[in-house]
Structures are given as C-alpha cells and as structure tokens.
Design a protein around this motif. Sequence first.
Motif, short mmCIF file in Angstrom:
data_model
loop_
_atom_site.label_atom_id
_atom_site.label_comp_id
_atom_site.label_asym_id
_atom_site.label_seq_id
_atom_site.Cartn_x
_atom_site.Cartn_y
_atom_site.Cartn_z
N LEU A 159 0.88 -1.18 0.00
CA LEU A 159 0.00 0.00 0.00
C LEU A 159 0.91 1.21 0.00
O LEU A 159 1.64 1.46 0.96
N ASP A 160 0.87 1.98 -1.08
CA ASP A 160 1.76 3.13 -1.21
C ASP A 160 1.31 4.29 -0.33
O ASP A 160 0.11 4.61 -0.26
N HIS A 161 2.29 4.91 0.34
CA HIS A 161 2.03 6.16 1.05
C HIS A 161 1.49 7.16 0.04
O HIS A 161 1.93 7.20 -1.10
N PHE A 162 0.52 7.99 0.46
CA PHE A 162 -0.17 8.84 -0.50
C PHE A 162 0.71 9.95 -1.07
O PHE A 162 0.56 10.36 -2.22
N PHE A 163 1.66 10.46 -0.27
CA PHE A 163 2.39 11.66 -0.69
C PHE A 163 3.75 11.39 -1.33
O PHE A 163 4.19 12.17 -2.17
N PHE A 164 4.41 10.32 -0.97
CA PHE A 164 5.77 10.11 -1.47
C PHE A 164 5.75 9.66 -2.93
O PHE A 164 5.22 8.61 -3.28
#
Length: 376
Positions: free
Chosen positions: A327-332
């Motif tokens: 699950l990718d971090h939203f901002f990076f």
Amino acid sequence: EESEEEDADDYERCLLSSITKRIRSSVKSMAYRSWVVEELVTDLLTVLQEHLLNSFFPVLQPAIEVGSAFEGWSPCGHDAFYRLLVPIKPPRGHAFHLELGAEGDMPAKDSCVRVELECTCTRDQGVENVLCFLHQREEALSRNQVSSLLGTLCTGSYLDVEKIASWFQNMVRPAWREMPQSHLYTMKVLPSSRSCKLQVTNASGRSLFIEMMFGVQRGNSDIFLSSQTAEAIFTPSTIWAESYAVAEVKFFRHVAMQAPRDSFHLKCLQLCAGSVVGTGFSTYTLKTIVMHLLNTIPLSSWRRREFLMRLQDIMWYLHSCLEEKRLDHFFFGNENMPEDIVLPPDIQTAKPINLFQYLVHDPTAHTKALREFSVL
C-alpha cells in the motif's frame, strides 16, 4: 425471479437510507462541534500570545485543524478527539534547524530540532533595551535577559517535546480563566506527555475532547515535524515525528471544492473506518486507500447512487493491497498531487513508500491480516 430482484433492490434502498441518515446526523454534529472547538482554541491561543509577547519563549502560531474529526469522517462520533496542530516559531535571537534523521531515511525518522542563538546586533538596533545573546552575553545576564527557550524547553541544544508540552499545559490553566467562555465550560487538562489534551464540559454535562500538538514547519511546505508520534513505543523527548496531517486536511478540502455538493466520499470513509475499529487494520490505512481512490475515480462518481459501489471499491482495494503486500504512502512520489499542496522536494521526487512493508517480512502477520479481512 423478478420478485426476488425487487426485494433485493428494496433491501438495498432501505439499507442505504438507514446508513446515510445515521452518518448524516453524525456529520452535522461533528461540524457544529468543530466550529465550537475552533472558536475555543483560537481564543485560548490569543490569550497565550498576549502573555508571551516580547518573551524568549516559542512564538505560537494560529492552530491548524487536522485529523478525522475536522476532515468530517471520524468513526468515533461524540467521543472523537478534535486535534489541532499549533506551529511554533523561534523567538527573536533564535533559529530552528531541522535535523531529519539518517540520510536516505524515508519517511524521516528520529528527527530533531536544534536551537541556535542568532546575532541581533544589527537587526534590533532600533529596539530599546534588547541585547544580543551572542555578543552582549555578560550584559544580558546582568539584566536577567536569558534565553528562556534554551534554558527551560531544550535538552542540550534540542527542543524537548515533553518540556514544551508541560510548559504549555501550565500556561493553559490560568489562561482559560481569562476567556469569556470560561463561565460556559469547565476545562480539565488530561494527562499527556507530548501534547496538550483538554476535556471541555458544558453546563448540560456534554464534553468535547481537544488535543493540541506542536509542530515545526519544514520550510514553506505543508509537512511538519510534530510532537505527537504514531508509535506506542518509547520515544526520546528530543525526537519529533514527520507529520503529513496538514497536507492531508488540505487534500480533503481540495476534494470538497471539486466534488458535487451531494458527494458521499466522506460517508464512505467514515463507514469503512468504523468497520475496522478494534481490528488489526488502522483507520489510517482506510484513509490512505480512499485518498488514492479519490485521485483515480472521478469525483462525480461518489454520489449517493454509487455509494455501495464505492464501498465495494474501497474493500476490494484493501484486499488487493493485502494480496500484493503493498500500500503506497499517498504523498511520497505521487505525481498526481493538487497544486495547492506544497511538499518538500525530497518527498516529491521520492520513490513510493510501502506502508505494508511489514507484511513482506512477516508471513504470520500477513496470514492474520488476510484472515481479519475475510471477517470484515
């Protein structure tokens, strides 16, 4: 068969109506409470700012409303904590230098805020009775003009979170008595070592729970080093956590401006977040998923008639992330970011960060997560 389909449609409509009525009532209550909290905290900070005028303590900035209660989707209802970030800036003659932990760490871990004295010989020539801590040290000490910041709120040369929290809490008690609302509400300071938590109760016995955290801004960005850490483990008092809460609340405001007035995206998030309370999944996981979906599914497709479809999308997205252990971090490294959200260059250009990385290294945790999802 037609009768069965009609019964199913009727059931779906009744279920949708029941859910939306309950959530709509909760959202209205949160909106009113948010307004009350905003007014109380604004007035409280105004009193504190007056007390601190011309002191050598941190300069308190206007509070920024963050977190699920202010974003409009808290699953906790009346028991929600209303969280605000209070940015602090250095007083005259001081500077904050952010040390963002080990080079290459993303997100930044074990960050510190180093305090340095600055020369004010030239800058403050027109200010009467102000001495430079660097070049007029002996005279400053003789006049009792010492750095309150370095002397009381730092450990060594580093801002100490716990000392700042204790200092702020001690100021809040007398400041509250000066506020016009003090005769309408009783205020109690709740135990907290890294923030200031208040329980404010009105005459009818209803309470509001407020938490004020402290933050140091990274340049002119929407990213802060925050006094509040997410981990339950022990954190040294000079360690500050990188916080994306301000960027997150700005994202939801951006969506609100672009979405139709009858958008159900917050109701979807509130319902899904409520379903994972008490499980191994965090509400932040669901929040991250919904932010990703809001960036990919047209905002016109989050209306009431698509409510159940969007709920399915959220749960399918979660299941897919669990299967892939990613699950990718939203901002990076997210290239699809609204222009009004200001990120530091290192976050803009970073590779996506996997919030489910722990599942890659822990097969037992992965099996447990899949089992908990099947129960959901």
